[in-house]
Design a protein around this motif. Structure first.
Motif, PDB file in Angstrom:
ATOM      1  N   ASN A  51      45.127  33.627  23.719  1.00  0.00           N
ATOM      2  CA  ASN A  51      44.594  34.928  24.260  1.00  0.00           C
ATOM      3  C   ASN A  51      43.458  34.661  25.172  1.00  0.00           C
ATOM      4  O   ASN A  51      43.356  35.056  26.344  1.00  0.00           O
ATOM      5  CB  ASN A  51      44.125  36.011  23.458  1.00  0.00           C
ATOM      6  N   SER A  52      42.700  33.583  25.084  1.00  0.00           N
ATOM      7  CA  SER A  52      41.535  33.239  25.734  1.00  0.00           C
ATOM      8  C   SER A  52      41.926  32.410  27.089  1.00  0.00           C
ATOM      9  O   SER A  52      41.439  32.566  28.222  1.00  0.00           O
ATOM     10  CB  SER A  52      40.481  32.397  24.920  1.00  0.00           C
ATOM     11  N   GLU A  53      42.926  31.602  26.765  1.00  0.00           N
ATOM     12  CA  GLU A  53      43.415  31.110  27.789  1.00  0.00           C
ATOM     13  C   GLU A  53      44.105  31.791  28.887  1.00  0.00           C
ATOM     14  O   GLU A  53      44.007  31.547  30.085  1.00  0.00           O
ATOM     15  CB  GLU A  53      44.656  29.762  27.457  1.00  0.00           C
ATOM     16  N   SER A  54      44.975  32.962  28.478  1.00  0.00           N
ATOM     17  CA  SER A  54      45.338  33.821  29.118  1.00  0.00           C
ATOM     18  C   SER A  54      44.668  34.590  29.975  1.00  0.00           C
ATOM     19  O   SER A  54      44.732  34.868  31.288  1.00  0.00           O
ATOM     20  CB  SER A  54      46.638  34.494  28.447  1.00  0.00           C
ATOM     21  N   GLY A  55      43.397  34.951  29.206  1.00  0.00           N
ATOM     22  CA  GLY A  55      42.296  35.630  30.020  1.00  0.00           C
ATOM     23  C   GLY A  55      41.852  34.929  31.189  1.00  0.00           C
ATOM     24  O   GLY A  55      41.380  35.687  32.276  1.00  0.00           O
ATOM     25  N   ASN A  56      41.610  33.729  30.700  1.00  0.00           N
ATOM     26  CA  ASN A  56      41.129  32.748  31.729  1.00  0.00           C
ATOM     27  C   ASN A  56      41.909  32.685  33.117  1.00  0.00           C
ATOM     28  O   ASN A  56      41.549  32.822  34.187  1.00  0.00           O
ATOM     29  CB  ASN A  56      40.817  31.510  31.218  1.00  0.00           C
ATOM     30  N   ALA A  57      43.312  32.662  32.851  1.00  0.00           N
ATOM     31  CA  ALA A  57      44.344  32.381  33.968  1.00  0.00           C
ATOM     32  C   ALA A  57      44.193  33.623  34.697  1.00  0.00           C
ATOM     33  O   ALA A  57      44.076  33.566  35.961  1.00  0.00           O
ATOM     34  CB  ALA A  57      45.489  32.128  33.387  1.00  0.00           C
ATOM     35  N   LEU A  58      44.225  34.813  34.162  1.00  0.00           N
ATOM     36  CA  LEU A  58      44.136  36.142  34.968  1.00  0.00           C
ATOM     37  C   LEU A  58      42.838  36.382  35.478  1.00  0.00           C
ATOM     38  O   LEU A  58      42.778  37.100  36.614  1.00  0.00           O
ATOM     39  CB  LEU A  58      44.390  37.140  33.766  1.00  0.00           C
ATOM     40  N   ARG A  59      41.919  36.063  34.901  1.00  0.00           N
ATOM     41  CA  ARG A  59      40.358  36.049  35.403  1.00  0.00           C
ATOM     42  C   ARG A  59      40.269  35.496  36.806  1.00  0.00           C
ATOM     43  O   ARG A  59      39.558  35.827  37.623  1.00  0.00           O
ATOM     44  CB  ARG A  59      39.216  35.596  34.512  1.00  0.00           C
ATOM     45  N   GLY A  60      40.900  34.360  37.125  1.00  0.00           N
ATOM     46  CA  GLY A  60      40.826  33.687  38.447  1.00  0.00           C
ATOM     47  C   GLY A  60      41.648  34.173  39.411  1.00  0.00           C
ATOM     48  O   GLY A  60      41.966  33.778  40.530  1.00  0.00           O
ATOM     49  N   ALA A  61      42.605  35.139  39.180  1.00  0.00           N
ATOM     50  CA  ALA A  61      43.633  35.593  39.805  1.00  0.00           C
ATOM     51  C   ALA A  61      42.922  36.634  40.858  1.00  0.00           C
ATOM     52  O   ALA A  61      42.081  37.202  40.855  1.00  0.00           O
ATOM     53  CB  ALA A  61      44.728  36.338  39.159  1.00  0.00           C
ATOM     54  N   LEU A  88      46.986  40.638  40.709  1.00  0.00           N
ATOM     55  CA  LEU A  88      46.990  41.515  39.229  1.00  0.00           C
ATOM     56  C   LEU A  88      47.713  42.723  39.379  1.00  0.00           C
ATOM     57  O   LEU A  88      48.298  43.238  38.849  1.00  0.00           O
ATOM     58  CB  LEU A  88      45.421  41.754  39.095  1.00  0.00           C
ATOM     59  N   VAL A  89      47.562  43.098  40.716  1.00  0.00           N
ATOM     60  CA  VAL A  89      48.284  44.609  40.967  1.00  0.00           C
ATOM     61  C   VAL A  89      49.665  44.443  41.008  1.00  0.00           C
ATOM     62  O   VAL A  89      50.705  45.036  40.549  1.00  0.00           O
ATOM     63  CB  VAL A  89      47.833  44.983  42.382  1.00  0.00           C
ATOM     64  N   ARG A  90      50.117  43.124  41.527  1.00  0.00           N
ATOM     65  CA  ARG A  90      51.463  42.977  41.438  1.00  0.00           C
ATOM     66  C   ARG A  90      52.073  42.707  39.872  1.00  0.00           C
ATOM     67  O   ARG A  90      53.184  43.103  39.623  1.00  0.00           O
ATOM     68  CB  ARG A  90      51.953  41.685  42.011  1.00  0.00           C
ATOM     69  N   ILE A  91      51.264  42.164  39.112  1.00  0.00           N
ATOM     70  CA  ILE A  91      51.642  41.651  37.775  1.00  0.00           C
ATOM     71  C   ILE A  91      51.878  43.025  37.052  1.00  0.00           C
ATOM     72  O   ILE A  91      52.669  43.324  36.434  1.00  0.00           O
ATOM     73  CB  ILE A  91      50.748  40.941  37.195  1.00  0.00           C
ATOM     74  N   LEU A  92      50.885  43.898  37.324  1.00  0.00           N
ATOM     75  CA  LEU A  92      50.872  45.330  36.728  1.00  0.00           C
ATOM     76  C   LEU A  92      52.041  45.904  37.025  1.00  0.00           C
ATOM     77  O   LEU A  92      52.851  46.928  36.208  1.00  0.00           O
ATOM     78  CB  LEU A  92      49.558  46.103  37.123  1.00  0.00           C
ATOM     79  N   ASP A  93      52.357  45.773  38.369  1.00  0.00           N
ATOM     80  CA  ASP A  93      53.649  46.666  38.916  1.00  0.00           C
ATOM     81  C   ASP A  93      54.834  45.979  38.298  1.00  0.00           C
ATOM     82  O   ASP A  93      55.800  46.773  37.997  1.00  0.00           O
ATOM     83  CB  ASP A  93      53.710  46.787  40.529  1.00  0.00           C
ATOM     84  N   GLU A  94      55.044  44.738  38.023  1.00  0.00           N
ATOM     85  CA  GLU A  94      56.028  44.366  37.620  1.00  0.00           C
ATOM     86  C   GLU A  94      56.054  44.515  36.203  1.00  0.00           C
ATOM     87  O   GLU A  94      57.357  44.947  35.443  1.00  0.00           O
ATOM     88  CB  GLU A  94      55.935  42.601  37.615  1.00  0.00           C
ATOM     89  N   ASP A 141      57.394  48.098  35.854  1.00  0.00           N
ATOM     90  CA  ASP A 141      59.086  48.257  36.378  1.00  0.00           C
ATOM     91  C   ASP A 141      59.701  47.617  35.074  1.00  0.00           C
ATOM     92  O   ASP A 141      60.953  48.379  34.562  1.00  0.00           O
ATOM     93  CB  ASP A 141      59.293  47.146  37.588  1.00  0.00           C
ATOM     94  N   ARG A 142      59.364  46.708  34.472  1.00  0.00           N
ATOM     95  CA  ARG A 142      60.100  46.314  33.203  1.00  0.00           C
ATOM     96  C   ARG A 142      60.101  47.357  32.229  1.00  0.00           C
ATOM     97  O   ARG A 142      61.125  47.651  31.425  1.00  0.00           O
ATOM     98  CB  ARG A 142      59.575  44.898  32.675  1.00  0.00           C
ATOM     99  N   SER A 143      58.989  47.917  31.731  1.00  0.00           N
ATOM    100  CA  SER A 143      58.904  48.793  30.800  1.00  0.00           C
ATOM    101  C   SER A 143      59.633  50.204  31.358  1.00  0.00           C
ATOM    102  O   SER A 143      60.335  50.820  30.394  1.00  0.00           O
ATOM    103  CB  SER A 143      57.388  49.322  30.957  1.00  0.00           C
ATOM    104  N   GLN A 144      59.794  50.603  32.551  1.00  0.00           N
ATOM    105  CA  GLN A 144      60.706  51.644  33.080  1.00  0.00           C
ATOM    106  C   GLN A 144      62.076  51.395  32.858  1.00  0.00           C
ATOM    107  O   GLN A 144      62.828  51.999  32.339  1.00  0.00           O
ATOM    108  CB  GLN A 144      60.308  51.985  34.384  1.00  0.00           C
TER     109      GLN A 144
END
Length: 307
Positions: free
Chosen positions: A108-118, A123-129, A132-135
């Motif tokens: 989780n820390s590695e994932s958080g570090n990857a997203l922290r540098g985005a 980040l907006v695009r990832i949230l939109d995707e 969309d998948r949830s929908q």
């Protein structure tokens, strides 16, 4: 004992009890009194003194056992440890659980570090995707619930079940490539003048489109299905053994608003191909026809488990 002690002055025997009595003194007036003092009387009344036992500071000589301090006795009681089989199993389970938690926290820390540098746009695009998948999953869930309700409420359940079976067969035929399909989507054309595009780059494009919700894909007249594979064939690429040449034309059915951004993400398919000096164009369309078909293959060993 002599006779003088055993008799009185007049010759009569002396009473033995008189020996224990205190001596008495007679006054000139005929009065007698005892010369017993308070100290003598108190000593007679108190019990005989018993000397207190003195604890031995050291073990008696010849015992052969050295004296242990409190810390030495504590260490002797704790080591070597006496562990039962059940305690050992519990310890191993706890160790495994702790190790798993540590790995999960590190992941989780590695994932958080990857997203922290985005960037904010990424980040907006990832949230939109994700939305969309949830929908899409929610729509699929509602569709299955609707089918179940129709089966339960229909007066002719057998006929309703037949209709749903035919519809399901068409859907599965689209996924298996045995049925033609049409719908909204995109067209992507990859120009490779210098021959730098390789099979793994095209495979990455297919995987990215699938992750974005592509329902039917066709590449240069070859239908892409779940078991599709790509290989190098000289200076060209083969799809399921069918040789294709540039330009590579992708016809994809799906939601255009999801498919095009998935290809244009930073570091994604389009940027990777452009680094290889290839030219990529993506165009949205309200009607894409995927008419390349795959022959239905009869499995050699697998059989339906339903009776």
């Amino acid at each position: 004992m002599n006779d003088h002690d055993a008799t009185q002055p007049d010759g009569t025997p002396r009473d033995e009890s008189s020996r224990n009595e205190s001596p008495r003194v007679e006054t000139p007036h005929g009065e007698t009194f005892s010369d017993e003092t308070p100290t003598t009387r108190l000593r007679k009344e108190l019990p005989q003194e018993v000397p207190a036992a003195v604890p031995l500071a050291e073990p008696p000589e010849g015992s052969g056992k050295p004296t242990l301090t409190g810390r030495q006795r504590l260490v002797q009681g704790l080591w070597p440890p006496r562990v039962s089989r059940a305690q050992l199993i519990v310890a191993l389970l706890l160790f495994g659980l702790g190790f798993g938690l540590a790995v999960q926290v590190a992941s989780n820390s590695e994932s958080g570090n990857a997203l922290r540098g985005a960037r904010q746009e990424d980040l907006v695009r990832i949230l939109d995707e994700l939305d969309d998948r949830s929908q899409r999953l929610e729509d699929e869930k509602q569709g299955l619930e609707k089918q179940r309700q129709e089966l339960e409420n229909s007066s002719d359940q057998a006929e309703e079940a037949r209709k749903q079976t035919v519809e399901k067969e068409k859907q599965l035929g689209i996924l298996a490539g045995t049925v033609a399909a049409q719908g909204p989507g995109i067209t992507m054309v990859i120009e490779d003048a210098k021959g730098t595009v390789e099979a793994d780059m095209l495979l990455d494009a297919i995987q990215e489109l699938r992750a974005a919700g592509a329902e039917a894909i066709q590449v240069n007249g070859v239908r892409v299905v779940a078991g599709t594979y790509l290989t190098e064939s000289g200076k060209s690429v083969s799809v399921d053994g069918n040789k294709i040449n540039a330009p590579y034309r992708f016809k994809v059915i799906g939601k255009p608003q999801d498919l095009e951004p998935a290809l244009n993400i930073p570091g994604g398919v389009v940027q990777t191909l452009e680094k290889e000096q290839a030219t990529v164009s993506v165009e949205r369309s309200t009607k894409i026809v995927v008419d390349a078909l795959r022959a239905a293959e009869q499995p050699d060993y697998a059989r339906s488990s339903s009776q």
